[in-house]
Write a protein that holds these residues in place. Structure first.
Motif, mmCIF file in Angstrom:
data_model
loop_
_atom_site.group_PDB
_atom_site.id
_atom_site.type_symbol
_atom_site.label_atom_id
_atom_site.label_comp_id
_atom_site.label_asym_id
_atom_site.label_seq_id
_atom_site.Cartn_x
_atom_site.Cartn_y
_atom_site.Cartn_z
ATOM 1 N N GLY A 86 -7.057 2.015 29.344
ATOM 2 C CA GLY A 86 -5.852 2.382 29.405
ATOM 3 C C GLY A 86 -5.065 2.048 28.134
ATOM 4 O O GLY A 86 -3.870 1.542 28.069
ATOM 5 N N ALA A 87 -5.603 2.379 27.099
ATOM 6 C CA ALA A 87 -5.082 1.907 25.581
ATOM 7 C C ALA A 87 -5.053 3.075 24.993
ATOM 8 O O ALA A 87 -5.140 4.328 25.196
ATOM 9 N N ASP A 88 -4.247 3.126 23.610
ATOM 10 C CA ASP A 88 -3.952 4.150 22.774
ATOM 11 C C ASP A 88 -5.318 4.734 21.972
ATOM 12 O O ASP A 88 -5.901 3.744 21.470
ATOM 13 N N ILE A 89 -5.385 5.803 21.935
ATOM 14 C CA ILE A 89 -6.501 6.261 21.169
ATOM 15 C C ILE A 89 -6.673 5.859 19.708
ATOM 16 O O ILE A 89 -7.865 5.567 19.333
ATOM 17 N N TYR A 90 -5.598 6.085 18.808
ATOM 18 C CA TYR A 90 -6.043 5.649 17.679
ATOM 19 C C TYR A 90 -6.141 4.203 17.459
ATOM 20 O O TYR A 90 -6.982 4.089 16.483
ATOM 21 N N THR A 91 -5.402 3.472 17.992
ATOM 22 C CA THR A 91 -5.683 2.038 18.030
ATOM 23 C C THR A 91 -7.083 1.618 18.351
ATOM 24 O O THR A 91 -7.800 0.848 17.377
ATOM 25 N N THR A 92 -7.326 2.246 19.311
ATOM 26 C CA THR A 92 -9.052 2.022 19.820
ATOM 27 C C THR A 92 -9.814 2.501 18.560
ATOM 28 O O THR A 92 -11.041 1.750 18.397
ATOM 29 N N THR A 93 -9.695 3.603 18.104
ATOM 30 C CA THR A 93 -10.505 4.264 17.248
ATOM 31 C C THR A 93 -10.456 3.155 15.868
ATOM 32 O O THR A 93 -11.729 2.749 15.529
ATOM 33 N N LEU A 94 -9.450 2.622 15.418
ATOM 34 C CA LEU A 94 -9.272 1.746 14.417
ATOM 35 C C LEU A 94 -10.106 0.275 14.558
ATOM 36 O O LEU A 94 -10.795 -0.068 13.941
ATOM 37 N N GLU A 95 -9.912 -0.158 15.906
ATOM 38 C CA GLU A 95 -10.713 -1.308 16.343
ATOM 39 C C GLU A 95 -12.142 -1.142 16.306
ATOM 40 O O GLU A 95 -13.001 -1.967 16.072
ATOM 41 N N LEU A 96 -12.482 0.064 16.726
ATOM 42 C CA LEU A 96 -14.149 0.334 16.699
ATOM 43 C C LEU A 96 -14.760 0.344 15.576
ATOM 44 O O LEU A 96 -15.816 -0.030 15.167
#
Length: 499
Positions: free
Chosen positions: A485-495
């Protein structure tokens, strides 16, 4: 039949006007129809329309003869234009060699010898081995006129250069062989063992990576290595190889100014390797170096590399947490008419991804809607992988826009066309990913459940973060964002964050 339409379509507005003037100057008769035929072709008129306008009595023999004459004029015009625009140092030196040979024939020996010696020094400085071979042959031919240098010394230089020329020719052969193979892999989906094929060809042509390199030869090696990494998704060792060889050339003090085109290419490959390995700070450093070299020689090669530079610069910015600046970099070139169709397609895909990650779905859809061509045409221009990525973005985009019926149709089409290929190249995880995608929009209530999350985690055979492909991680980030249930872009940067 010769495709005159393709030749004419490649002309700019100024080229067309100049060619018409060229024909007017050459035409000796007023009833010549070549200008009229050229204008009809420029308007993309059909063959039937052209025949009706030029030869109402359907004189096909006259029409074909006219086409041949126009083709001959087009060849002369294009050749003269290319010669007029060619101002590379090697080409200038070739003209000096021709002048020296002319002086010899005119028995102006002193002038010829001085001119030839000067040309040799310049050609040696830029390592133009093919041109040096011709220069040495000319010097040997007229060595009886030159008392300033023993023939033995001249022959020694000739033989040393011949060895270097042979190495360059061998590299050209292996380069041509592997490029043909790679094009079949990238654009036709052929499955081969790339590392084995590369090793076999290098051994067959007796090529050693320890041989002395020039910017040109390193560019050829880098292009092969970069293509192999692109296909195998193994970029991790590429930047180390490129940097090592690049530093070797710099230590040997080869005149970079004389090989600016290849220098730019190498810096692009280095920057791209760092980007694919998620070392964005290093990618941006080498992109700055690339831009600096692009400014040299009065920005002679700037236009040729501008799109590649901007696309990679924007992607590096985006994954560095600067999506707004990344889009500002791409926007002027998304719909601009350019010659480099393949790179513009890369720009469109990059812009779609950035918009998608920022949840600007309508803006991403607008770009997608302007890609009118079929997947077959796109595969020819940009490759199979590009089309697969475009289709995946398209599917996810329409899920976000809740166009569910369209998504189902696209999924069926995608699996029918690419499932066999993806299995052949060992990328079944794309199909596994799409299976989870289907559950996300058909069963949204289970997406955040522990059972679904566990099923996803156990389904994929992931590489470590350092080795995993950045674009594979970007697609998975969408699925992970849904589960959390998170933001796509934020999740991308974390990965992709390697810190």
């Amino acid at each position: 039949m010769i495709d005159l339409n393709t030749i004419v379509d490649g002309f700019s507005k100024e080229d067309k006007q100049t060619f018409v003037r060229y024909l007017q100057q050459r035409n000796k008769r007023r009833d010549t129809k070549n200008i009229e035929l050229f204008k009809l072709l420029a308007r993309q008129e059909s063959k039937d329309v052209i025949l009706e306008k030029l030869y109402p009595n359907q004189s096909r023999a006259s029409y074909h003869a006219l086409r041949k004459r126009l083709y001959s004029s087009l060849l002369d015009f294009v050749a003269n234009k290319a010669l007029a625009e060619e101002n590379s140092e090697e080409w200038q030196l070739r003209k000096e060699l021709i002048a020296s040979q002319y002086f010899f024939k005119q028995k102006q020996y002193r002038t010829a010898l001085r001119s030839l010696a000067k040309t040799e020094r310049k050609a040696a400085a830029i390592q133009a081995f093919g041109l040096l071979h011709e220069i040495y042959q000319t010097k040997i031919q007229y060595a009886f006129l030159d008392d300033s240098e023993p023939l033995e010394q001249l022959v020694t230089r000739f033989n040393r250069n011949r060895i270097k020329l042979g190495q360059e020719e061998q590299l050209n052969l292996v380069y041509a062989s592997l490029r043909k193979l790679f094009s079949q892999v990238i654009y036709k989906g052929k499955v081969v063992h790339l590392q084995q094929e590369m090793a076999t060809r290098f051994e067959e042509y007796n090529i050693s990576l320890d041989d002395a390199l020039t910017y040109k030869s390193l560019y050829q090696l880098a292009q092969l290595a970069n293509t192999a990494a692109f296909v195998t998704k193994d970029y991790y060792a590429l930047d180390r190889f490129l940097l090592e060889k690049y530093q070797q050339i710099k230590r040997e003090d080869i005149q970079a100014d004389a090989q600016v085109y290849y220098h730019i290419q190498i810096l692009y490959f280095v920057a791209n390797s760092f980007f694919r390995n998620k070392r964005f700070d290093q990618a941006l450093i080498y992109l700055d170096s690339m831009n600096e070299v692009m400014q040299q020689q009065r920005r002679r090669y700037f236009k040729a590399f501008e799109l590649k530079y901007r696309c990679l610069f924007a992607l590096s910015l985006n994954y560095s947490g600067k999506p707004k600046k990344a889009m500002e970099t791409l926007l002027p070139f998304i719909f601009k008419k350019v010659d480099d169709i393949e790179t513009q397609l890369d720009i469109k895909l990059a812009a779609m991804v950035i918009y998608f990650q920022q949840r600007a779905f309508k803006e991403a859809l607008q770009i997608l809607s302007k890609i009118y061509h079929t997947d077959t045409w796109l595969e020819e221009k940009a490759g199979v992988e590009w089309v697969i990525q475009k289709n995946l973005v398209e599917i996810l985009l329409h899920i976000e826009l809740e166009n569910i019926d369209y998504v189902d149709a696209r999924l069926v089409s995608f699996q029918r066309k690419y499932a066999k290929y993806l299995k052949q190249i060992g990328q079944e995880r794309v199909l596994i990913f799409l299976g989870f995608v289907k559950k996300v929009y058909h069963q949204p209530e289970i997406v955040r459940s522990n059972e679904f999350i566990k099923e996803v985690e156990e389904a994929f055979d992931w590489k470590t973060r350092e080795y995993e492909d950045i674009f594979v991680m970007s697609f998975y980030a969408w699925l992970k964002a849904k589960m959390l249930g998170a933001d796509i872009y934020t999740t991308t940067l974390e990965l992709v964050d390697l810190k």
